[in-house]
Design a protein around this motif. Structure first.
Motif, PDB file in Angstrom:
ATOM      1  N   MET A 218      -1.741  21.881  -1.346  1.00  0.00           N
ATOM      2  CA  MET A 218      -1.771  20.908  -0.264  1.00  0.00           C
ATOM      3  C   MET A 218      -2.925  19.940  -0.468  1.00  0.00           C
ATOM      4  O   MET A 218      -4.024  20.337  -0.866  1.00  0.00           O
ATOM      5  N   GLY A 219      -2.669  18.656  -0.194  1.00  0.00           N
ATOM      6  CA  GLY A 219      -3.696  17.637  -0.304  1.00  0.00           C
ATOM      7  C   GLY A 219      -3.085  16.258  -0.139  1.00  0.00           C
ATOM      8  O   GLY A 219      -1.874  16.064  -0.259  1.00  0.00           O
ATOM      9  N   ASP A 220      -3.939  15.273   0.122  1.00  0.00           N
ATOM     10  CA  ASP A 220      -3.503  13.907   0.410  1.00  0.00           C
ATOM     11  C   ASP A 220      -3.373  13.132  -0.895  1.00  0.00           C
ATOM     12  O   ASP A 220      -4.369  12.806  -1.534  1.00  0.00           O
ATOM     13  N   VAL A 221      -2.138  12.800  -1.284  1.00  0.00           N
ATOM     14  CA  VAL A 221      -1.916  12.105  -2.550  1.00  0.00           C
ATOM     15  C   VAL A 221      -1.566  10.631  -2.360  1.00  0.00           C
ATOM     16  O   VAL A 221      -1.352   9.918  -3.343  1.00  0.00           O
ATOM     17  N   ASP A 222      -1.484  10.146  -1.113  1.00  0.00           N
ATOM     18  CA  ASP A 222      -1.202   8.723  -0.891  1.00  0.00           C
ATOM     19  C   ASP A 222      -2.253   8.035  -0.027  1.00  0.00           C
ATOM     20  O   ASP A 222      -2.095   6.898   0.373  1.00  0.00           O
ATOM     21  N   LEU A 285      -2.027  15.979  -8.195  1.00  0.00           N
ATOM     22  CA  LEU A 285      -1.544  17.356  -8.252  1.00  0.00           C
ATOM     23  C   LEU A 285      -1.705  17.881  -9.671  1.00  0.00           C
ATOM     24  O   LEU A 285      -1.164  17.312 -10.620  1.00  0.00           O
ATOM     25  N   VAL A 286      -2.467  18.968  -9.809  1.00  0.00           N
ATOM     26  CA  VAL A 286      -2.653  19.633 -11.100  1.00  0.00           C
ATOM     27  C   VAL A 286      -1.986  20.992 -11.019  1.00  0.00           C
ATOM     28  O   VAL A 286      -2.255  21.773 -10.095  1.00  0.00           O
ATOM     29  N   THR A 287      -1.097  21.277 -11.960  1.00  0.00           N
ATOM     30  CA  THR A 287      -0.379  22.555 -11.956  1.00  0.00           C
ATOM     31  C   THR A 287      -0.623  23.298 -13.263  1.00  0.00           C
ATOM     32  O   THR A 287      -0.957  22.692 -14.287  1.00  0.00           O
ATOM     33  N   GLY A 288      -0.438  24.601 -13.223  1.00  0.00           N
ATOM     34  CA  GLY A 288      -0.603  25.425 -14.409  1.00  0.00           C
ATOM     35  C   GLY A 288       0.644  26.230 -14.698  1.00  0.00           C
ATOM     36  O   GLY A 288       1.292  26.741 -13.779  1.00  0.00           O
ATOM     37  N   ILE A 289       0.996  26.308 -15.976  1.00  0.00           N
ATOM     38  CA  ILE A 289       2.063  27.193 -16.446  1.00  0.00           C
ATOM     39  C   ILE A 289       1.472  27.966 -17.609  1.00  0.00           C
ATOM     40  O   ILE A 289       1.291  27.422 -18.699  1.00  0.00           O
ATOM     41  N   ALA A 290       1.125  29.218 -17.388  1.00  0.00           N
ATOM     42  CA  ALA A 290       0.349  29.966 -18.374  1.00  0.00           C
ATOM     43  C   ALA A 290       1.210  30.719 -19.376  1.00  0.00           C
ATOM     44  O   ALA A 290       0.807  30.931 -20.517  1.00  0.00           O
ATOM     45  N   VAL A 310      -0.584  17.196 -14.938  1.00  0.00           N
ATOM     46  CA  VAL A 310      -1.232  16.354 -13.930  1.00  0.00           C
ATOM     47  C   VAL A 310      -0.236  15.305 -13.464  1.00  0.00           C
ATOM     48  O   VAL A 310       0.326  14.561 -14.280  1.00  0.00           O
ATOM     49  N   LEU A 311      -0.018  15.234 -12.158  1.00  0.00           N
ATOM     50  CA  LEU A 311       0.767  14.176 -11.524  1.00  0.00           C
ATOM     51  C   LEU A 311      -0.178  13.370 -10.655  1.00  0.00           C
ATOM     52  O   LEU A 311      -0.838  13.917  -9.764  1.00  0.00           O
TER      53      LEU A 311
END
Length: 491
Positions: A218-222, A285-290, A310-311
């Motif tokens: 969750m976070g403000d991306v706009d 948005l930073v995501t991980g796929i390990a 990273v998006l």
């Protein structure tokens, strides 16, 4: 063991310093969002989900370290179990209280509240249904608590839902009261704050259209002052890398397509965090796929050794046609080399470690071999910078790094969890790295931030034994450090 300690107060290990009479600035502001006692310093909660309670194996515990100008340590801490006065539930074998932790000012009294997931706890007559609890912050620190009940219909009679496997919060409607999101193997659950002291929100709903959800960010991306919520489904039959969905509001009875979550078809991720990693004022948005193909048994897995994506946020937020930036240990500038089973991206955290005003990304690599020591583990700091995140200037840390206490050992899993937060109020985030398989208790490495990033000289290992925590019986390792705020190891 802690048989004598788990009694009626929330500070059996050592009392905090004198309480502050009023909250510092409101615990939902960015600088003090983890401040449980209102002294102006962020605190940090550390989960030890396999810690025993007396003779009860694997009941779980959470240790809260209170921030100060000299950072954190055993001298100022709060110890919480399900035997603590006001905390819902009872310590039971294998419950895993503290498998996930986060904080938010749920009741809007100006003090952060501790939110704890216990995903293996039996509840409502179902095995490992899972529970989520809140422990209330206040001028005297943490005190009392309540259960955050799942929405009606949750689970549909299924067992092993693991409600609370991940928890996240953010203000989605701009009213200053945080919303809460809870991931599980059955359905996701969404809550609108503020909450009353009996744990009831203004509203709640099941997000059953997605099935089970592995993680949530969750976070403000706009930059509209309102947080967005991203559901990360984890591996599915059709997408091992993990679909990402942007929350679009609650279901509407009789209208199955109304408010349907937005598909981000080019994005992947099993875990995620939001922060501004390129300094443009918009959250990213930073995501991980390990899990790579060697672990997944599927070519549709992450890059060899794991990856992050990273998006980037912007005036239109994160749109469905955006192709993510992908970073792994074969990317230019990233230390090490991509190898089978490294688990790069198994944990991640965003924060400004060097005080330049741009969020950095700390990435856990718990499967990294150090020399011939398999699963010794490592962590990599990627430095946020204008334009795009890259490997430029990144630094790796492990227990063989000069200045880091201890020594790299096989199966320690350094980097299983990571956390960046400014605990000293100097404008630079401290780095905390979980080493939950270290010895019988588990440890967290803590280093102060600086203009050059985390400082290894003078850094410390905070270990479970300092708080009376060690493993026993069927759980010889207590796994102190198995959970840090936000992203953690999945159950």
């Amino acid at each position: 063991m802690l048989t004598a300690l788990a009694a009626a107060t929330l500070v059996p290990v050592a009392p905090a310093s004198a309480a502050v009479g009023a909250p510092y600035k409101g615990a939902n502001t960015a600088t003090v969002q983890d401040d449980f006692d209102g002294d102006g310093y962020r605190d940090v909660a550390i989960g030890a989900p396999w810690a025993p309670y007396g003779t009860v194996e694997g009941a779980g515990a959470v240790v809260v370290l209170h921030g100060s100008a000299s950072s954190v340590g055993p001298a100022r801490c709060t110890y919480v179990t399900q035997a603590t006065a006001g905390v819902p539930g009872t310590p039971e074998a294998h419950d895993g209280f503290g498998q996930s932790v986060t904080s938010a000012d749920l009741d809007r009294d100006g003090y952060a509240d501790l939110i704890v997931g216990t995903p293996r706890e039996d509840a409502a007559g179902f095995a490992s249904r899972g529970t989520v609890s809140v422990v209330w912050g206040g001028p005297g620190g943490l005190s009392g608590g309540a259960s955050i009940a799942p929405p009606p219909g949750y689970g549909g009679g299924r067992e092993y839902c693991h409600f609370g496997r991940e928890v996240a919060s953010g203000d989605m409607d701009g009213d200053g009261a945080p919303e809460l999101a809870v991931a599980s193997l059955c359905e996701a659950a969404a809550y609108t704050g503020p909450f009353t002291r009996d744990g009831k929100p203004v509203s709640r709903y099941l997000e059953g259209r997605l099935g089970g959800v592995r993680g949530v960010a969750m976070g403000d991306v706009d930059r509209d002052g309102r947080a967005e919520r991203f559901w990360l489904l984890g591996s599915t039959r059709d997408d091992y890398r993990g679909p990402v969905r942007l929350d679009n509001g609650p279901p509407v009875p009789g209208k199955p397509l109304a408010n349907e979550p937005v598909r981000l078809p080019l994005a992947d991720g099993h875990r995620g965090r939001v922060g501004d990693v390129n300094g443009d004022g918009f959250g990213d948005l930073v995501t991980g796929i390990a899990e790579d193909p060697s672990m997944a048994g599927s070519p549709d897995a992450a890059h060899l050794g794991g990856e992050i994506q990273v998006l980037y946020g912007g005036p239109d937020g994160i749109t469905a046609d955006q192709r993510p930036t992908v970073i792994h240990q074969d990317s230019p500038g990233v230390p090490g080399a991509a190898e089978r089973g490294d688990l790069f991206g198994a944990s991640l955290s965003l924060g400004d470690a060097d005080g330049d005003g741009i969020a950095d990304v700390l990435v856990g690599v718990p499967g990294e071999a150090i020399g011939k020591l398999e699963w010794a583990g490592a962590a990599v700091l990627l430095r946020g910078a204008k334009s795009v995140l890259s490997g430029a200037g990144s630094v790796a840390y492990n227990q063989s790094t000069t200045g880091i206490p201890g020594a790299a050992e096989k199966d320690d899993a350094f980097g299983s969890t990571v956390h960046l937060a400014d605990l000293t109020k100097d404008g630079r985030a401290e780095a905390l790295v979980g080493v939950p398989a270290e010895n019988s208790d588990g440890c967290v490495w803590s280093a102060r931030g600086s203009a050059a990033g985390p400082v290894t000289a003078g850094s410390v290992n905070l270990c479970g034994k300092s708080f009376g925590i060690t493993g026993r019986g069927d759980h010889p390792k207590a796994h102190f450090g198995d959970a840090l705020p936000g992203v953690h190891r999945s159950v």
